[in-house]
Write a protein that holds these residues in place. Structure first.
Motif, PDB file in Angstrom:
ATOM      1  N   ASP A 196       0.825  -1.213   0.000  1.00 39.57           N
ATOM      2  CA  ASP A 196       0.000   0.000   0.000  1.00 39.57           C
ATOM      3  C   ASP A 196       0.858   1.262   0.000  1.00 39.57           C
ATOM      4  OD1 ASP A 196      -2.288  -1.499  -0.049  1.00 39.57           O
ATOM      5  OD2 ASP A 196      -2.708  -1.330   2.093  1.00 39.57           O
ATOM      6  N   ILE A 197       1.959   1.239   0.734  1.00 39.73           N
ATOM      7  CA  ILE A 197       2.878   2.381   0.734  1.00 39.73           C
ATOM      8  C   ILE A 197       3.429   2.602  -0.673  1.00 39.73           C
ATOM      9  CG2 ILE A 197       5.154   3.174   1.516  1.00 39.73           C
ATOM     10  CD1 ILE A 197       4.493   1.798   4.215  1.00 39.73           C
ATOM     11  N   ILE A 198       3.849   1.532  -1.321  1.00 42.40           N
ATOM     12  CA  ILE A 198       4.397   1.635  -2.670  1.00 42.40           C
ATOM     13  C   ILE A 198       3.365   2.194  -3.638  1.00 42.40           C
ATOM     14  CG2 ILE A 198       5.103   0.216  -4.660  1.00 42.40           C
ATOM     15  CD1 ILE A 198       6.709  -1.503  -2.702  1.00 42.40           C
ATOM     16  N   ALA A 199       2.147   1.677  -3.583  1.00 41.74           N
ATOM     17  CA  ALA A 199       1.103   2.137  -4.507  1.00 41.74           C
ATOM     18  C   ALA A 199       0.768   3.608  -4.273  1.00 41.74           C
ATOM     19  CB  ALA A 199      -0.148   1.274  -4.352  1.00 41.74           C
ATOM     20  N   ASP A 200       0.662   4.005  -3.005  1.00 42.56           N
ATOM     21  CA  ASP A 200       0.314   5.391  -2.689  1.00 42.56           C
ATOM     22  C   ASP A 200       1.412   6.364  -3.113  1.00 42.56           C
ATOM     23  OD1 ASP A 200      -2.257   5.250  -1.676  1.00 42.56           O
ATOM     24  OD2 ASP A 200      -1.594   4.721   0.328  1.00 42.56           O
ATOM     25  N   VAL A 201       2.658   5.974  -2.935  1.00 45.41           N
ATOM     26  CA  VAL A 201       3.769   6.854  -3.289  1.00 45.41           C
ATOM     27  C   VAL A 201       3.971   6.907  -4.803  1.00 45.41           C
ATOM     28  CG1 VAL A 201       6.287   7.127  -3.165  1.00 45.41           C
ATOM     29  CG2 VAL A 201       4.979   6.612  -1.091  1.00 45.41           C
ATOM     30  N   LEU A 202       3.847   5.758  -5.448  1.00 47.35           N
ATOM     31  CA  LEU A 202       4.172   5.671  -6.874  1.00 47.35           C
ATOM     32  C   LEU A 202       3.129   6.362  -7.744  1.00 47.35           C
ATOM     33  CD1 LEU A 202       6.605   4.381  -8.210  1.00 47.35           C
ATOM     34  CD2 LEU A 202       5.224   2.363  -8.687  1.00 47.35           C
ATOM     35  N   TYR A 203       1.870   6.275  -7.342  1.00 46.34           N
ATOM     36  CA  TYR A 203       0.789   6.853  -8.155  1.00 46.34           C
ATOM     37  C   TYR A 203       0.430   8.226  -7.607  1.00 46.34           C
ATOM     38  CZ  TYR A 203      -3.764   7.351 -10.426  1.00 46.34           C
ATOM     39  OH  TYR A 203      -4.826   7.820 -11.169  1.00 46.34           O
ATOM     40  N   ASP A 204       0.414   9.242  -8.458  1.00 42.37           N
ATOM     41  CA  ASP A 204       0.187  10.617  -8.003  1.00 42.37           C
ATOM     42  C   ASP A 204      -1.278  11.039  -8.033  1.00 42.37           C
ATOM     43  OD1 ASP A 204      -0.277  10.865 -10.681  1.00 42.37           O
ATOM     44  OD2 ASP A 204       1.511  12.061 -11.103  1.00 42.37           O
ATOM     45  N   ASN A 229      -5.489  -1.668  -7.960  1.00 44.13           N
ATOM     46  CA  ASN A 229      -6.648  -1.138  -7.234  1.00 44.13           C
ATOM     47  C   ASN A 229      -6.488   0.344  -6.937  1.00 44.13           C
ATOM     48  OD1 ASN A 229      -8.417  -3.387  -6.974  1.00 44.13           O
ATOM     49  ND2 ASN A 229      -7.011  -4.309  -5.512  1.00 44.13           N
ATOM     50  N   LYS A 230      -5.266   0.818  -6.809  1.00 42.87           N
ATOM     51  CA  LYS A 230      -5.026   2.244  -6.600  1.00 42.87           C
ATOM     52  C   LYS A 230      -5.326   3.020  -7.883  1.00 42.87           C
ATOM     53  CE  LYS A 230      -3.458   5.866  -4.365  1.00 42.87           C
ATOM     54  NZ  LYS A 230      -4.194   6.421  -3.206  1.00 42.87           N
ATOM     55  N   ILE A 231      -4.852   2.517  -9.008  1.00 42.03           N
ATOM     56  CA  ILE A 231      -5.069   3.180 -10.298  1.00 42.03           C
ATOM     57  C   ILE A 231      -6.514   3.017 -10.748  1.00 42.03           C
ATOM     58  CG2 ILE A 231      -4.435   3.136 -12.755  1.00 42.03           C
ATOM     59  CD1 ILE A 231      -1.664   2.150 -11.846  1.00 42.03           C
ATOM     60  N   GLY A 232      -7.060   1.836 -10.487  1.00 42.64           N
ATOM     61  CA  GLY A 232      -8.386   1.461 -10.980  1.00 42.64           C
ATOM     62  C   GLY A 232      -8.248   0.270 -11.905  1.00 42.64           C
ATOM     63  N   THR A 233      -8.931  -0.812 -11.581  1.00 40.02           N
ATOM     64  CA  THR A 233      -8.774  -2.036 -12.375  1.00 40.02           C
ATOM     65  C   THR A 233      -9.250  -1.852 -13.814  1.00 40.02           C
ATOM     66  OG1 THR A 233     -10.912  -2.827 -11.526  1.00 40.02           O
ATOM     67  CG2 THR A 233      -8.926  -3.572 -10.381  1.00 40.02           C
ATOM     68  N   ASN A 234     -10.145  -0.898 -14.039  1.00 40.80           N
ATOM     69  CA  ASN A 234     -10.608  -0.639 -15.402  1.00 40.80           C
ATOM     70  C   ASN A 234      -9.598   0.155 -16.223  1.00 40.80           C
ATOM     71  OD1 ASN A 234     -13.086  -1.913 -14.948  1.00 40.80           O
ATOM     72  ND2 ASN A 234     -14.048  -0.034 -14.221  1.00 40.80           N
ATOM     73  N   ASN A 235      -8.637   0.751 -15.543  1.00 43.08           N
ATOM     74  CA  ASN A 235      -7.671   1.604 -16.227  1.00 43.08           C
ATOM     75  C   ASN A 235      -6.286   0.992 -16.313  1.00 43.08           C
ATOM     76  OD1 ASN A 235      -9.569   3.735 -16.530  1.00 43.08           O
ATOM     77  ND2 ASN A 235      -9.231   4.311 -14.396  1.00 43.08           N
ATOM     78  N   SER A 236      -6.154  -0.236 -15.839  1.00 48.50           N
ATOM     79  CA  SER A 236      -4.824  -0.848 -15.807  1.00 48.50           C
ATOM     80  C   SER A 236      -4.867  -2.289 -16.299  1.00 48.50           C
ATOM     81  CB  SER A 236      -4.255  -0.800 -14.383  1.00 48.50           C
ATOM     82  OG  SER A 236      -5.145  -1.424 -13.469  1.00 48.50           O
ATOM     83  N   ILE A 445       4.089   7.888   3.806  1.00 48.19           N
ATOM     84  CA  ILE A 445       3.548   8.316   2.512  1.00 48.19           C
ATOM     85  C   ILE A 445       3.553   9.838   2.392  1.00 48.19           C
ATOM     86  CG2 ILE A 445       1.475   8.366   1.070  1.00 48.19           C
ATOM     87  CD1 ILE A 445       0.781   5.594   2.339  1.00 48.19           C
ATOM     88  N   ASP A 446       3.026  10.524   3.420  1.00 44.93           N
ATOM     89  CA  ASP A 446       2.932  11.988   3.373  1.00 44.93           C
ATOM     90  C   ASP A 446       4.312  12.635   3.348  1.00 44.93           C
ATOM     91  OD1 ASP A 446       0.193  11.838   3.392  1.00 44.93           O
ATOM     92  OD2 ASP A 446      -0.011  12.189   5.554  1.00 44.93           O
ATOM     93  N   THR A 447       5.219  12.107   4.145  1.00 42.48           N
ATOM     94  CA  THR A 447       6.574  12.670   4.191  1.00 42.48           C
ATOM     95  C   THR A 447       7.233  12.595   2.826  1.00 42.48           C
ATOM     96  OG1 THR A 447       6.837  12.071   6.528  1.00 42.48           O
ATOM     97  CG2 THR A 447       8.844  12.501   5.268  1.00 42.48           C
ATOM     98  N   PHE A 448       7.081  11.449   2.166  1.00 43.15           N
ATOM     99  CA  PHE A 448       7.705  11.274   0.852  1.00 43.15           C
ATOM    100  C   PHE A 448       7.025  12.140  -0.205  1.00 43.15           C
ATOM    101  CE2 PHE A 448       8.910   9.498  -3.130  1.00 43.15           C
ATOM    102  CZ  PHE A 448      10.147   8.902  -2.937  1.00 43.15           C
ATOM    103  N   LYS A 449       5.711  12.057  -0.295  1.00 37.25           N
ATOM    104  CA  LYS A 449       5.001  12.747  -1.377  1.00 37.25           C
ATOM    105  C   LYS A 449       5.011  14.271  -1.216  1.00 37.25           C
ATOM    106  CE  LYS A 449       1.412  10.780  -3.314  1.00 37.25           C
ATOM    107  NZ  LYS A 449       0.112  10.131  -3.577  1.00 37.25           N
ATOM    108  N   LYS A 450       4.938  14.732   0.041  1.00 36.96           N
ATOM    109  CA  LYS A 450       4.913  16.182   0.294  1.00 36.96           C
ATOM    110  C   LYS A 450       6.302  16.758   0.524  1.00 36.96           C
ATOM    111  CE  LYS A 450       0.276  15.926   2.308  1.00 36.96           C
ATOM    112  NZ  LYS A 450      -0.555  16.121   3.529  1.00 36.96           N
ATOM    113  N   ARG A 451       7.305  15.886   0.476  1.00 40.97           N
ATOM    114  CA  ARG A 451       8.705  16.289   0.628  1.00 40.97           C
ATOM    115  C   ARG A 451       8.930  17.049   1.934  1.00 40.97           C
ATOM    116  NH1 ARG A 451      11.144  18.042  -5.227  1.00 40.97           N
ATOM    117  NH2 ARG A 451      11.273  15.951  -6.074  1.00 40.97           N
ATOM    118  N   ILE A 452       8.453  16.459   3.015  1.00 41.20           N
ATOM    119  CA  ILE A 452       8.588  17.059   4.341  1.00 41.20           C
ATOM    120  C   ILE A 452       9.933  16.660   4.934  1.00 41.20           C
ATOM    121  CG2 ILE A 452       7.634  17.143   6.668  1.00 41.20           C
ATOM    122  CD1 ILE A 452       4.909  16.368   5.402  1.00 41.20           C
ATOM    123  N   GLU A 453      10.708  17.653   5.365  1.00 41.73           N
ATOM    124  CA  GLU A 453      11.984  17.369   6.021  1.00 41.73           C
ATOM    125  C   GLU A 453      11.798  17.424   7.539  1.00 41.73           C
ATOM    126  OE1 GLU A 453      15.753  18.487   3.821  1.00 41.73           O
ATOM    127  OE2 GLU A 453      14.478  20.231   3.384  1.00 41.73           O
TER     128      GLU A 453
END
Length: 521
Positions: A196-204, A229-236, A445-453
């Motif tokens: 879940d961490i990988i999917a949340d970080v990888l998909y914007d 499931n993160k992208i949508g099964t109909n779109n992947s 997830i938030d730290t990585f995606k929002k680039r929080i130091e």
């Protein structure tokens, strides 16, 4: 049925099937997992079909008509193949033959969709007759009767609406018995929290259509399912390859139950390194390119017999070289480095990837790891790294990190997050594990995606910073150290210490004088 209740029923059914196998002399044999996974699969497909029939739009439609026009994501079964119908037949002397015939007929009804292809072109059916797995013909009837009673006892309903990795729990529960060699090829299991961490970080979260998601060492498909499931099964569309027969079986059923039947032709059983199956449609000497690649490849294994073949690679994958063969322990070959290079070669020009690696990779200063890391920095592909806690995996205590790659990255910044100290150690079925809380997972997830130091936790560094540190990605080298607030006056403490030292020296001198006087006497 809640997810927790469902998971408990899964384990109860597996335990019942294991007890059945043990009583029939099949415990811990090569066929036990096949029997369990096959019966489990049959039961799930049966219940899913009945669930969809009960919730059909036209309540006047007969079961036969519903099956005739059922969508691809439902396995076709006639009434005589249903578990409840078979349960009523168990007192017949030839019930073992009746059950075997049901499996054969269900295969035939679904052969155009549910078969899996090996790299050699062999087609593998969804089910095998149970008699295939037992060598004592006198026990065939008993096996069939016990199997149908266990399948009939458990009911799985109302769990098919949302995407869910149905078999991750099965795989994890089985892994402690059938996967005792943690380094065995393609048998690493990825916890759902990591997936879940990988999917949340990888998909914007930007809407996409018709994207291709690939895993060259897919196992039971946890990473692929989280991503789809993160992208949508109909779109992947899912693409996978794995040398493991049992992992491929679990993945196939996972796709069926997660409305990804359209991806079944892309599930390949075979050796990805020696014979990659997913090739460019217009040029079979080139690899197919993918929008997303997610992978938790095996870290170490003996693939020395493949080295000579891989040295001449028509796909031009191994720019950094191939791992050396250790003299004393061949199964210590770092196969993950070979998979990493395969992944980079399979990623589209704008593609993104997430690869689980041993944490030692991020700080290695020489050899193949150094070559790969230099490539990622000089081509500006490294998006960032998350260090995970040790023991987060069921079958290895190896400390792991997730390397995120983005070939379409526009700046020169790299996000490094150190989650090694997160999580709580818990005793689970398969042994001690580190389990992340929901808040900890979200923080990563938030730290990585929002680039929080954050001091001692995360840092946003430049490619040049990494060059100057010999291409090390270790977060510990870059994060700020927290300022320590002292609860006392440091100057006053120093004065006190100086006074204590002077007093001790004075006492020491007097003691020495007394000792001297005694010795003179």
């Amino acid at each position: 049925m809640s997810i927790e209740e469902y998971l408990n029923q899964i384990k109860k059914m597996i335990d019942d099937l294991k007890a059945m196998s043990a009583n029939l002399g099949l415990a811990n044999t090569g066929d036990e997992y096949k029997i369990i996974s096959e019966l489990f699969t049959y039961k799930f497909l049966n219940d899913k079909l009945l669930y969809e029939f009960d919730n059909r739009e036209d309540q006047e439609e007969t079961f036969e008509d519903f099956v005739d026009f059922a969508p691809m994501n439902l396995a076709r079964m006639n009434k005589e193949h249903l578990v409840d119908h078979l349960y009523q037949q168990q007192n017949k002397d030839n019930f073992n033959q009746i059950l075997d015939q049901a499996f054969i007929e269900v295969n035939e009804l679904n052969k155009d969709i549910y078969t899996v292809e090996t790299v050699s072109g062999q087609k593998k059916n969804l089910f095998e007759p149970l008699s295939t797995y037992i060598r004592d013909s006198s026990k065939e009837l008993e096996l069939a009767k016990r199997a149908i009673n266990i399948m009939a006892e458990h009911k799985f309903t109302n769990i098919y609406e949302d995407g869910f990795d149905y078999f991750s729990s099965v795989f994890e529960y089985l892994i402690k018995d059938y996967n005792k060699d943690s380094g065995k090829y393609a048998e690493y299991f990825t916890p759902v929290s990591v997936a879940d961490i990988i999917a949340d970080v990888l998909y914007d979260d930007k809407p996409v259509r018709n994207v291709k998601v690939y895993d060259p060492a897919s196992g039971s498909g946890t990473l692929l399912l989280s991503m789809a499931n993160k992208i949508g099964t109909n779109n992947s569309t899912i693409y996978s390859q794995d040398i493991s027969q049992k992992s491929t079986q679990f993945l196939r059923i996972n796709l069926i139950l997660n409305k990804l039947v359209h991806s079944l032709p892309n599930v390949i059983e075979g050796d990805t390194l020696l014979r990659p199956d997913h090739l460019d449609e217009n040029n079979p000497d080139k690899l197919k390119k993918f929008d997303f690649i997610v992978s938790n490849p095996p870290f170490n294994m003996d693939f020395s017999s493949s080295i000579e073949s891989l040295k001449v690679d028509k796909y031009d994958r191994f720019f950094a070289g191939l791992p050396n063969i250790p003299k004393k322990k061949k199964d210590g070959m770092a196969v993950y480095l070979t998979f990493m290079q395969h992944i980079l070669a399979s990623l589209s020009k704008e593609g993104r990837a997430a690869i689980v690696v041993p944490t030692g990779f991020v700080s290695a200063l020489a050899g193949i790891p150094r070559e790969i890391k230099e490539e990622l920095i000089e081509k500006n592909w490294l998006k960032g790294v998350i260090h995970m806690p040790s023991n987060i995996f069921a079958n290895t205590g190896t400390s792991v990190s997730i390397v995120f790659i983005d070939k379409d990255k526009t700046d020169d910044k790299v996000m490094l997050v150190d989650g090694a100290n997160l999580g709580e150690k818990k005793k689970l079925d398969e042994g001690q594990r580190t389990v992340l809380s929901e808040s900890e997972r979200q923080k990563l997830i938030d730290t990585f995606k929002k680039r929080i130091e954050e001091a001692e936790f995360s840092a946003l560094v430049s490619n040049q910073d990494i060059r100057e540190n010999d291409y090390s990605f270790s977060a510990g080298q870059y994060v700020e150290i927290k300022d320590i607030e002292l609860d006392f006056d440091i100057d006053e403490r120093i004065k006190t210490m100086q006074r204590d030292i002077r007093n001790n020296l004075t006492k020491s001198e007097k003691l020495n004088e007394k000792i001297a006087d005694i010795l003179e006497v």
